[in-house]
Design a protein around this motif. Structure first.
Motif, mmCIF file in Angstrom:
data_model
loop_
_atom_site.group_PDB
_atom_site.id
_atom_site.type_symbol
_atom_site.label_atom_id
_atom_site.label_comp_id
_atom_site.label_asym_id
_atom_site.label_seq_id
_atom_site.Cartn_x
_atom_site.Cartn_y
_atom_site.Cartn_z
ATOM 1 N N ARG A 284 0.838 -1.204 0.000
ATOM 2 C CA ARG A 284 0.000 0.000 0.000
ATOM 3 C C ARG A 284 0.872 1.252 0.000
ATOM 4 N NH1 ARG A 284 -2.164 -0.934 4.363
ATOM 5 N NH2 ARG A 284 -3.498 -2.597 3.546
ATOM 6 N N PHE A 285 1.937 1.241 0.797
ATOM 7 C CA PHE A 285 2.897 2.339 0.764
ATOM 8 C C PHE A 285 3.442 2.505 -0.656
ATOM 9 C CE2 PHE A 285 7.130 4.070 0.789
ATOM 10 C CZ PHE A 285 7.106 5.075 1.737
ATOM 11 N N ASN A 286 3.844 1.383 -1.265
ATOM 12 C CA ASN A 286 4.379 1.418 -2.625
ATOM 13 C C ASN A 286 3.404 2.088 -3.585
ATOM 14 O OD1 ASN A 286 6.671 0.000 -1.853
ATOM 15 N ND2 ASN A 286 5.949 -1.966 -2.639
ATOM 16 N N ARG A 287 2.152 1.737 -3.477
ATOM 17 C CA ARG A 287 1.161 2.254 -4.435
ATOM 18 C C ARG A 287 0.919 3.751 -4.241
ATOM 19 N NH1 ARG A 287 -0.875 -3.271 -3.767
ATOM 20 N NH2 ARG A 287 -0.715 -4.221 -5.843
ATOM 21 N N ILE A 288 0.946 4.194 -2.998
ATOM 22 C CA ILE A 288 0.809 5.636 -2.752
ATOM 23 C C ILE A 288 2.027 6.367 -3.304
ATOM 24 C CG2 ILE A 288 0.649 7.405 -0.961
ATOM 25 C CD1 ILE A 288 -0.794 5.238 0.765
ATOM 26 N N ALA A 289 3.218 5.819 -3.062
ATOM 27 C CA ALA A 289 4.438 6.425 -3.591
ATOM 28 C C ALA A 289 4.454 6.371 -5.117
ATOM 29 C CB ALA A 289 5.665 5.721 -3.013
ATOM 30 N N HIS A 290 3.910 5.309 -5.692
ATOM 31 C CA HIS A 290 3.774 5.204 -7.144
ATOM 32 C C HIS A 290 2.890 6.336 -7.663
ATOM 33 C CE1 HIS A 290 2.083 3.688 -10.953
ATOM 34 N NE2 HIS A 290 3.156 2.911 -11.050
ATOM 35 N N LYS A 323 16.302 17.572 -24.058
ATOM 36 C CA LYS A 323 15.433 16.882 -23.101
ATOM 37 C C LYS A 323 16.156 16.533 -21.804
ATOM 38 C CE LYS A 323 12.824 13.567 -24.496
ATOM 39 N NZ LYS A 323 12.548 12.236 -25.048
ATOM 40 N N VAL A 324 15.410 16.664 -20.712
ATOM 41 C CA VAL A 324 15.824 16.095 -19.426
ATOM 42 C C VAL A 324 14.725 15.121 -19.032
ATOM 43 C CG1 VAL A 324 16.468 16.529 -17.041
ATOM 44 C CG2 VAL A 324 16.961 18.256 -18.799
ATOM 45 N N ASN A 325 14.980 13.869 -19.260
ATOM 46 C CA ASN A 325 13.937 12.870 -19.036
ATOM 47 C C ASN A 325 13.709 12.618 -17.541
ATOM 48 O OD1 ASN A 325 13.735 12.528 -21.816
ATOM 49 N ND2 ASN A 325 15.250 10.870 -21.837
ATOM 50 N N PRO A 326 12.466 12.453 -17.129
ATOM 51 C CA PRO A 326 12.165 12.202 -15.706
ATOM 52 C C PRO A 326 12.411 10.752 -15.323
ATOM 53 C CG PRO A 326 10.134 12.248 -16.945
ATOM 54 C CD PRO A 326 11.231 12.566 -17.934
ATOM 55 N N ILE A 327 13.649 10.304 -15.534
ATOM 56 C CA ILE A 327 13.938 8.872 -15.419
ATOM 57 C C ILE A 327 13.828 8.362 -13.989
ATOM 58 C CG2 ILE A 327 15.367 8.797 -17.485
ATOM 59 C CD1 ILE A 327 17.827 8.884 -15.623
ATOM 60 N N ARG A 328 14.131 9.220 -12.999
ATOM 61 C CA ARG A 328 14.048 8.764 -11.619
ATOM 62 C C ARG A 328 12.618 8.377 -11.262
ATOM 63 N NH1 ARG A 328 18.960 7.173 -11.086
ATOM 64 N NH2 ARG A 328 20.503 8.833 -11.318
ATOM 65 N N ALA A 334 8.343 1.714 -12.047
ATOM 66 C CA ALA A 334 8.537 0.321 -12.435
ATOM 67 C C ALA A 334 8.898 -0.556 -11.245
ATOM 68 C CB ALA A 334 9.622 0.238 -13.504
ATOM 69 N N ASN A 335 9.785 -0.070 -10.396
ATOM 70 C CA ASN A 335 10.210 -0.888 -9.266
ATOM 71 C C ASN A 335 9.133 -0.997 -8.197
ATOM 72 O OD1 ASN A 335 13.121 -1.926 -9.475
ATOM 73 N ND2 ASN A 335 13.254 0.145 -10.299
ATOM 74 N N PHE A 336 8.322 0.038 -8.019
ATOM 75 C CA PHE A 336 7.180 -0.093 -7.114
ATOM 76 C C PHE A 336 6.219 -1.163 -7.630
ATOM 77 C CE2 PHE A 336 7.854 4.426 -5.458
ATOM 78 C CZ PHE A 336 8.224 3.996 -4.203
ATOM 79 N N GLU A 337 6.017 -1.203 -8.936
ATOM 80 C CA GLU A 337 5.103 -2.195 -9.505
ATOM 81 C C GLU A 337 5.618 -3.618 -9.291
ATOM 82 O OE1 GLU A 337 4.840 -0.803 -13.490
ATOM 83 O OE2 GLU A 337 3.652 0.967 -12.933
ATOM 84 N N ILE A 338 6.929 -3.802 -9.485
ATOM 85 C CA ILE A 338 7.503 -5.136 -9.263
ATOM 86 C C ILE A 338 7.396 -5.515 -7.793
ATOM 87 C CG2 ILE A 338 9.640 -6.478 -9.328
ATOM 88 C CD1 ILE A 338 10.468 -4.717 -11.744
ATOM 89 N N SER A 339 7.722 -4.575 -6.911
ATOM 90 C CA SER A 339 7.628 -4.856 -5.479
ATOM 91 C C SER A 339 6.206 -5.194 -5.072
ATOM 92 C CB SER A 339 8.137 -3.656 -4.676
ATOM 93 O OG SER A 339 8.021 -3.888 -3.292
ATOM 94 N N GLY A 373 13.667 -5.250 -1.719
ATOM 95 C CA GLY A 373 14.732 -4.622 -2.496
ATOM 96 C C GLY A 373 14.191 -3.725 -3.592
ATOM 97 N N HIS A 374 13.180 -4.195 -4.318
ATOM 98 C CA HIS A 374 12.600 -3.362 -5.372
ATOM 99 C C HIS A 374 11.883 -2.155 -4.781
ATOM 100 C CE1 HIS A 374 13.498 -5.457 -9.101
ATOM 101 N NE2 HIS A 374 13.308 -6.598 -8.467
ATOM 102 N N SER A 375 11.275 -2.319 -3.597
ATOM 103 C CA SER A 375 10.660 -1.178 -2.937
ATOM 104 C C SER A 375 11.719 -0.162 -2.522
ATOM 105 C CB SER A 375 9.862 -1.642 -1.712
ATOM 106 O OG SER A 375 9.272 -0.546 -1.043
ATOM 107 N N ALA A 376 12.809 -0.625 -1.912
ATOM 108 C CA ALA A 376 13.885 0.275 -1.485
ATOM 109 C C ALA A 376 14.517 0.980 -2.678
ATOM 110 C CB ALA A 376 14.937 -0.514 -0.704
ATOM 111 N N LEU A 377 14.689 0.244 -3.778
ATOM 112 C CA LEU A 377 15.251 0.847 -4.986
ATOM 113 C C LEU A 377 14.319 1.922 -5.532
ATOM 114 C CD1 LEU A 377 17.349 0.919 -7.271
ATOM 115 C CD2 LEU A 377 16.107 -0.984 -8.350
ATOM 116 N N ALA A 378 13.025 1.643 -5.531
ATOM 117 C CA ALA A 378 12.055 2.624 -6.009
ATOM 118 C C ALA A 378 12.057 3.873 -5.136
ATOM 119 C CB ALA A 378 10.659 1.996 -6.033
ATOM 120 N N ILE A 379 12.094 3.672 -3.816
ATOM 121 C CA ILE A 379 12.117 4.816 -2.896
ATOM 122 C C ILE A 379 13.369 5.659 -3.144
ATOM 123 C CG2 ILE A 379 12.335 5.495 -0.477
ATOM 124 C CD1 ILE A 379 10.668 2.963 0.202
ATOM 125 N N ASP A 380 14.505 5.002 -3.328
ATOM 126 C CA ASP A 380 15.751 5.726 -3.572
ATOM 127 C C ASP A 380 15.639 6.572 -4.840
ATOM 128 O OD1 ASP A 380 18.812 6.003 -3.052
ATOM 129 O OD2 ASP A 380 18.685 5.394 -5.144
#
Length: 489
Positions: A284-290, A323-328, A334-339, A373-380
Motif C-alpha cells: 500500500r505504501f508502494n502504491r501511494i508512492a507510485h 530533453k531532461v527525461n524524468p527517469i528517476r 517500475a520498481n514499485f510495480e515489481i515490489s 529490495g525493489h521497494s527500497a530501490l524505487a524509494i531511492d
C-alpha cells in the motif's frame, strides 16, 4: 527460425554464466543501492539467524535448567557459542554448503555446523569445557520450522527497521521540504484532467505525505510473531521427554527474549499472518508512492516542476539534447510495480499451508528480500528525483491567469448561501454559471461583470470581486502546515 538468428553461447558467443554475471538486477546493476538488505534477507543472512536462534535456544535450555542432568554453562562457554553467529562469514558459508550437499537439508546443515564448532571448543576453552559433550542439545525438541520462523522474524524485523523504514523516512522528509517550499504557491488543480478549483502545490504534496506517513506508522507497529512448539505445535516431544517442565512457559520466555510476540496457536508452522499484514502495508505504501511518482511526472510535463540536470545525474535523451527525461520517477514507478506484485504474492501465498505443513512457504519466503529490495530501490529513485526538482511558481501562475472560469464554483456556492440567508434573485445558480463558463473563454473582466450583475449583498459581492484564480485556494496554506503536527497520535 533461421539458425543464423539464434543468439546463444553455443553459437560462438561468450557464456556469461561462467563469469558469475548476476541474474537479478538487484544483485547486478542496482546492487550499490540495495546491497545492505543482503545483511538481513540473503541466504547467508538467514543461515546466520538460524545459527543465532539455535545457539540461544541451547543457552536458554541450559540456563533455565530445563534439561535434568545437563551442566550449567560458564560465561566463557556462552561467549564462545555466541561468537559463532557474530563471526559468521565466507568460511562458514562454504562449510554449510558442503554439509548441505550431504544432508540435503538446510537446517540440518546448520545443526551439524554448530556441532562441529562445539567439538572444537577445547582449542579455545581447554579440556574442562562441557561443550563437546552437549552437541545433542543443539536443535533438541525442534522441527526445522521452529528455527526458521524465528530466524525469518528476526531478519525481516531488522531489515524493515534498519533499512526500509529509514529509506521511507528519507522520502517523507523530502516531501516536508517541498511542502514548505510550495505551501503558498497557488496551482491550478486538475480533476479528471480538467481545470478545477486551485490549490497550493504544498497542500497537494502534504496529502501524499500524510498518506505515506499513515502507512509508515502501520509498518512501525508490525507485530513479529514466533513459535517454538515442535512438529505440530503441541510440544509433544517436549512433554514426553521432560514431563515435569512447563514447556509453554519456557518457550514463551524464549520467544519473548528474542523480542518477538509468542504465538501458541500453530500447526508445524507459525501461520505467517503477520508477514501477510506487513507485505500488504508495504504494498500500500508502494502504491501511494507510485501515485506520487506519476503525479510528479505529470507536473514535470506541465512545466510545474523544473528538473535540475546535475541533480538528476542524467544526460537526458540519447538523441535529443534539449530533453531532461524524468527517469528517476519512471524507474520508481517500475520498481514499485515489481515490489507490489511480489508483496501481493507473498501476502496471498503465506497465509495458506496444507493441513499441518507444506513447503510452499519455503521458496516464497526466499523472495522477501527481492520484494523489499525493489521497494527500497524505487524509494531511492523517487527521493533522488524529488531532490532534483524545483517548483516553477511562474509557470503555475501563467496557467492560473487563463482560468478565470474556475471561479464559477465560488460564485455559485456564494449565491446559494446568500439565497438561504434571504437574498433575492439568486435562483438557478448552477445553470447560470454553466451558461457563462462551459465552452466559453472567461476573462477576469467577464467574470467580474457577471458577479456585479447578480445583485448579491454588498459584502458577498465585494468578496467575490476581490477573488482571483491565484487567491481561490481555500485553506490550502493551512493544510500544508499541518504536516508539522503529529496528526497520527
Amino acid at each position: 527460425m533461421s539458425a543464423a538468428l539464434i543468439f546463444s553461447p553455443v553459437d560462438g558467443y561468450t557464456d556469461l554464466s561462467t563469469i558469475g554475471e548476476a541474474l537479478s538486477p538487484l544483485d547486478g546493476r542496482y546492487r550499490p543501492v540495495v546491497h545492505a538488505l543482503s545483511n538481513y534477507l540473503s541466504e547467508a543472512a538467514l543461515n546466520r539467524a538460524r545459527i543465532h536462534v539455535e545457539i540461544e535456544w541451547l543457552i536458554h535450555l541450559l540456563d533455565t535448567q530445563a534439561l535434568p542432568g545437563a551442566p550449567t554453562l560458564t560465561d566463557a562457554e556462552r561467549d564462545y557459542l555466541r561468537a559463532l553467529p557474530r563471526a559468521f562469514g565466507a568460511t562458514h558459508i562454504q562449510r554449510l554448503a558442503e554439509i548441505e550437499a550431504e544432508t540435503r537439508h538446510d537446517v540440518k546443515a546448520v545443526e551439524y555446523l554448530i556441532g562441529e564448532y562445539m567439538r572444537e571448543a577445547t582449542k579455545v576453552l581447554g579440556d574442562s569445557t562441557h561443550l563437546p559433550e552437549l552437541t545433542e542439545v543443539v536443535h533438541i525438541f525442534c522441527t526445522s520450522e521452529d528455527i526458521n520462523n524465528l530466524a525469518y522474524a528476526l531478519t525481516i524485523r531488522s531489515a524493515v527497521t534498519n533499512e526500509w523504514l529509514p529509506a521511507a523516512a528519507r522520502l517523507t522528509d523530502r516531501l516536508v521540504e517541498l511542502v514548505d517550499a510550495g505551501a503558498h504557491t497557488p496551482m491550478l488543480a486538475r480533476t479528471h484532467g480538467q481545470p478545477a478549483t486551485p490549490v497550493t502545490i504544498g497542500k497537494e504534496i502534504a496529502v501524499i505525505h500524510h498518506r505515506l506517513t499513515r502507512q509508515i506508522h502501520r509498518i512501525e507497529q508490525t507485530e513479529y510473531l514466533g513459535k517454538i512448539n515442535g512438529a505440530t505445535g503441541t510440544w509433544a516431544a517436549h512433554v514426553i521427554s521432560v514431563p515435569e517442565a512447563n514447556w509453554p512457559a519456557i518457550t514463551r520466555n524464549f520467544v519473548e527474549k528474542l523480542g518477538l510476540t509468542w504465538n501458541p496457536f500453530t500447526t508445524q508452522i507459525e501461520s505467517h499472518d503477520w508477514q501477510a499484514e506487513l507485505y500488504s502495508d508495504i504494498a500500500r505504501f508502494n502504491r501511494i508512492a507510485h501515485n506520487l511518482a506519476t503525479d510528479c511526472w505529470s507536473y514535470i510535463s506541465l512545466g510545474y516542476f523544473h528538473q535540475n540536470l546535475s541533480a538528476q545525474g542524467s544526460t537526458g535523451s540519447s538523441t535529443m539534447p534539449h530533453k531532461v527525461n524524468p527517469i528517476r520517477f519512471e524507474n520508481a514507478e517500475a520498481n514499485f510495480e515489481i515490489s507490489c506484485a511480489l508483496c501481493d504474492s507473498l501476502a496471498a501465498t503465506l497465509v495458506t499451508s496444507r493441513l499441518q505443513r507444506d513447503l510452499t512457504d519455503s521458496t516464497t519466503q526466499r523472495n522477501i528480500g527481492v520484494a523489499l529490495g525493489h521497494s527500497a530501490l524505487a524509494i531511492d529513485n523517487l527521493v533522488r528525483g524529488l531532490r532534483g526538482i524545483d517548483i516553477d511558481a511562474q509557470r503555475m501562475s501563467d496557467d492560473l491567469d487563463t482560468q478565470w472560469a474556475v471561479l464559477g464554483e465560488a460564485v455559485q456556492q456564494a449565491m446559494r448561501a446568500a439565497a438561504i440567508a434571504g437574498a433575492t434573485g439568486m435562483a438557478n445558480p448552477y445553470e447560470r454559471l454553466k451558461e457563462l463558463t462551459r465552452g466559453h473563454e472567461v476573462s477576469a473582466e467577464s467574470m467580474r461583470d457577471f458577479i456585479s450583475g447578480l445583485g448579491l449583498p454588498d459584502a458577498v459581492e465585494a468578496r467575490l470581486l476581490a477573488l482571483s484564480p491565484h487567491t481561490y485556494i481555500g485553506l490550502s496554506e493551512t493544510i500544508a502546515q499541518w504536516v508539522h503536527e503529529d496528526t497520527l497520535s
